[in-house]
Design a protein around this motif. Structure first.
Motif: not given
Lengths: 207, 207
Positions: B176-199
């Motif tokens: 429960d003590d992960e910060g927002p940057d770490e949590i955002k990176a988690y979600f970006l890592a998830v969508v990276k696996q489906i081929g997300h390439r951010p603009a």
């Protein structure tokens, strides 16, 4: 894997009664599934097991200890001959068969609901199911990647978390009456999004 | 969105007391988060709110009705100016900010734990948070696909379920003590696996 008496019971300084142990652990597991940990009491367990409260307390230090043992006991004979899955399709068929049973779904939901109030219980469950199971899931993913059924460049640790999430989403958002074929198709749809291309099997063909 | 009195309170045939309503709903929400629905009683809510049980029962038909209203009330002023997310990175930053607050995490876990015992409660929560929110998530995914930030051929309905699963996995398996940057990176890592390439953003660059 040989049958053993529950851990705390073995330390009791009196003759063993396997029948009472089994009745108590069965009652505890059933009540955990039906009511959840918070609503389960030693008194209810004793009543359902047909023993006195004193009998329960002689064998188990308290409710949490009892529920920890009930989870260990429920897991005890689980897949004694399990050596791994051939491929992701085989793994998902196994998961789907498990998740097609409403009792299994409720137990998993009850265990997942313990994280804030009963950390010892969820710790036990994860130690039993997380350790060896997680390693086998990882091996299955690695073999699929090695055979080219998953694309290169995936982070398999993240993929594994995504599969855990897929199970949790299914438990929370899908009805309890989905059949195993439908549940397997759900998992295959998930890994299709990460580029899974199942091997063509003899006489079978890919999806 | 204008402030309104809780629905059941408006139907009571006596003068309104917004202070008492607010105190009762705050106490109910706090107890839901701290103890869960099963362990929360009208008596505890009344004590914490500093009112009598009779006062609570005059305003709310019972515990489930009270908790339903507490969830509606908690959601009431949520993001009044919310019009959507620019892109997936923006959406995940928003989710991460929410999930970095332990109180929000506990409330989400409590609500998810209600599915077997309090279907009315989880139904309310999903109606409030599932309907509009789910549509905006879907739009965000569709725009990302339209801009080529997600590969063609994805099933966005399945991807949306995968994101729900990613939230559930994070709530259950990450501290429960992960910060927002770490949590955002988690979600970006998830969508990276489906081929997300951010603009590539002006002056920013892609991750």
């Amino acid at each position: 894997m040989t049958q053993r008496a529950p851990a705390s019971a073995r330390t009791a300084g009196r003759p063993r009664s396997r029948e009472a142990d089994t009745a108590i652990l069965t009652a505890a597991l059933d009540l955990l599934i039906e009511l959840g940990a918070a609503q389960t009491s030693i008194e209810q367990v004793a009543r359902r097991a047909g023993v006195t409260r004193a009998t329960v307390y002689r064998r188990f230090a308290g409710k949490t200890a009892l529920l920890v043992e009930a989870l260990e006991w429920a897991n005890h004979d689980h897949d004694p001959g399990f050596t791994g899955w051939r491929d992701l399709g085989h793994m998902f068929a196994d998961w789907a068969a498990h998740l097609a049973e409403p009792r299994n779904r409720r137990l998993l939901r009850r265990v997942n609901a313990l994280v804030d109030d009963y950390p010892e219980l969820i710790g036990t469950y994860r130690r039993l199911n997380g350790g060896r199971r997680a390693a086998v899931v990882r091996e299955t993913l690695e073999r699929a990647a090695g055979r080219g059924e998953l694309p290169g460049g995936l982070d398999l640790g993240v993929v594994q978390e995504m599969l855990t999430g897929a199970v949790l989403n299914h438990l929370g958002s899908h009805p309890d009456d989905e059949g195993p074929d439908e549940i397997k198709a759900y998992f295959l749809a998930v890994v299709k999004q990460i580029g899974h291309r199942p091997a063509v099997t003899d006489g079978g063909g890919s999806i």
